[in-house]
Design an enzyme around this catalytic site. Structure first.
Site, PDB file in Angstrom:
ATOM      1  N   TYR A   1      10.737  -7.832   5.819  1.00  0.00           N
ATOM      2  CA  TYR A   1       9.982  -6.486   5.695  1.00  0.00           C
ATOM      3  C   TYR A   1       9.502  -6.111   6.906  1.00  0.00           C
ATOM      4  CZ  TYR A   1       5.719  -8.135   4.113  1.00  0.00           C
ATOM      5  OH  TYR A   1       4.388  -8.799   3.998  1.00  0.00           O
TER       6      TYR A   1
ATOM      7  N   PHE B   1       1.521  -1.974  10.020  1.00  0.00           N
ATOM      8  CA  PHE B   1       0.528  -2.571   9.192  1.00  0.00           C
ATOM      9  C   PHE B   1       0.553  -3.917   8.710  1.00  0.00           C
ATOM     10  CE2 PHE B   1       2.203   0.231   6.252  1.00  0.00           C
ATOM     11  CZ  PHE B   1       2.455  -0.670   5.233  1.00  0.00           C
ATOM     12  N   ASP B   2       1.916  -4.206   8.442  1.00  0.00           N
ATOM     13  CA  ASP B   2       2.180  -5.429   7.904  1.00  0.00           C
ATOM     14  C   ASP B   2       3.645  -5.853   8.070  1.00  0.00           C
ATOM     15  OD1 ASP B   2       1.876  -7.862   6.480  1.00  0.00           O
ATOM     16  OD2 ASP B   2       2.274  -7.052   4.555  1.00  0.00           O
TER      17      ASP B   2
ATOM     18  N   ILE C   1       3.399  -3.444  -4.904  1.00  0.00           N
ATOM     19  CA  ILE C   1       2.990  -1.888  -5.049  1.00  0.00           C
ATOM     20  C   ILE C   1       4.240  -1.271  -5.985  1.00  0.00           C
ATOM     21  CG2 ILE C   1       1.439  -1.439  -2.899  1.00  0.00           C
ATOM     22  CD1 ILE C   1       3.905  -0.301  -1.687  1.00  0.00           C
TER      23      ILE C   1
ATOM     24  N   TYR D   1      -1.312   2.901  -2.175  1.00  0.00           N
ATOM     25  CA  TYR D   1      -2.586   2.477  -2.467  1.00  0.00           C
ATOM     26  C   TYR D   1      -3.361   3.725  -2.681  1.00  0.00           C
ATOM     27  CZ  TYR D   1      -0.911  -1.748  -0.340  1.00  0.00           C
ATOM     28  OH  TYR D   1      -0.401  -3.115  -0.164  1.00  0.00           O
TER      29      TYR D   1
ATOM     30  N   PHE E   1       8.675   1.372   4.773  1.00  0.00           N
ATOM     31  CA  PHE E   1       9.131   0.177   4.925  1.00  0.00           C
ATOM     32  C   PHE E   1      10.495  -0.047   5.416  1.00  0.00           C
ATOM     33  CE2 PHE E   1       5.530   0.010   1.899  1.00  0.00           C
ATOM     34  CZ  PHE E   1       4.834  -1.258   2.441  1.00  0.00           C
TER      35      PHE E   1
END
Length: 352
Positions: A273, A283-284, A302, A328, A344
């Protein structure tokens, strides 16, 4: 991150088994003896029975998972004058079945809160690569989501990377030269005319009779086949799927449909991902090395993932647009501002 949303408590009576099906997640924080003691010196033990997921080897031959089994554990033991209360940190998940039972003569009060779990430290955030400053740092244009668990490349869709090369044949070039040689001047109005070369007789060109026009052959305008083929190729690279919006505002878009089995609630999945904010900042991510694994629908990630991965087939690629309420929330977390919609790009590698 765990957010308390309401107070919760229950009184356990000796000799009475208490069944409990929480309507929302409950966090137990304290266990204490009641104010009236029937046994001033005896110990009272709180036992908890819960449903334990079956092991993989317990599944039947048809691939269907076996039913959950009951398991019992001791939550705490309390003794008047010695240990009359105990601090507990236990979360009971919603819509799961639990039973409490006392061994002893004194009643016990359990206290805690209804909670809203926001898994900050669980992937897909917090288990990716570090030092993520910008999209350019990761070469997202060259992003490789096709690396399998054994380190080898997974077969990609060749049509997405096809390079268009247009070659003119010798015959085509010869035809264009012949047509160009047939072009002779322009008429008085400026319109171009093409004439075949005049035959020569006795060393002099043959002049056509009055009113007789020389044979004409219009010059065909060559179509730009290169551009046409390139456009067709570009069109073939476009995703043929349609974005769908699920409940809660979650949007999913299948850029590539896999050929393997489909993921369902309870499946153990292995994923690649990349997570971005709406402004494109990463961010990831997990694109190399050990794939990210989790059990679908068990609140290990999540909510946008728990619902957005369902239905994906092994080998498929999907874009998830997750609203803040399914990510979040209003508080955000490190690297993710409050009320952020997250995007994503995910790929399902393996399914168990």
């Amino acid at each position: 991150m765990v957010v308390a949303v309401g107070f919760w408590s229950i009184e356990l009576i000796p000799g009475k088994e208490e069944s409990f099906l929480p309507p929302a997640d409950v966090r137990i924080t304290n266990a204490a003896l009641g104010d009236v003691l029937k046994d001033a010196s005896g110990r009272t033990t709180v036992k908890l029975t819960y449903q334990k997921p079956p092991a993989v080897e317990e599944s039947d031959d048809e691939g269907e998972e076996a039913s959950p089994v009951d398991a019992t554990t001791v939550l705490c033991s309390l003794t008047p004058g010695k240990i009359e209360q105990a601090t507990v940190d236990l979360i009971l998940e919603s819509e799961e079945f639990y039973k409490f039972k006392l061994v002893g003569k004194n009643s016990v009060f359990l206290t805690g809160n209804y909670i809203d779990q926001v898994p900050v430290d669980n992937p897909p955030f917090g288990d990716g690569d570090s030092d993520m400053d910008s999209e350019a740092d990761y070469g997202l244009n060259d992003m490789d989501l096709d690396i399998g668990m054994d380190g080898h490349d997974i077969e990609s869709d060749a049509s997405r990377f096809e390079e268009v090369i247009q070659e003119e044949t010798t015959q085509t070039r010869k035809r264009l030269r012949d047509e160009a040689s047939e072009v002779s001047g322009k008429d008085e109005k400026g319109k171009g005319k093409s004439h075949k070369k005049q035959k020569v007789q006795d060393g002099k060109p043959v002049v056509p009779a009055d009113g007789e026009e020389a044979d004409q052959k219009p010059v065909e305008k060559k179509k730009d086949k290169k551009d046409k083929k390139k456009k067709e190729t570009d069109d073939s690279k476009k995703d043929n799927g349609t974005e769908r919006e699920l409940s809660g505002g979650l949007k999913i878009f299948d850029s590539k449909v896999g050929a393997g089995p489909a993921a369902k609630k309870g499946s153990s999945v292995s994923m690649r991902y990349i997570g971005k904010l709406e402004n494109g900042k990463v961010f990831d991510k997990n694109t190399k090395g050990k794939p990210f694994r989790f059990r679908l629908g068990k609140q290990e990630v999540i909510k946008g993932w728990d619902e957005g991965i369902i239905g994906m087939q092994v080998g498929g690629e999907r874009k998830l647009t997750v609203p803040a309420a399914m990510a979040y929330g209003d508080k955000g977390t490190d690297g993710i501002p409050p009320r952020s919609t997250l995007i994503f790009e995910v790929k399902l590698l393996e399914l168990k």
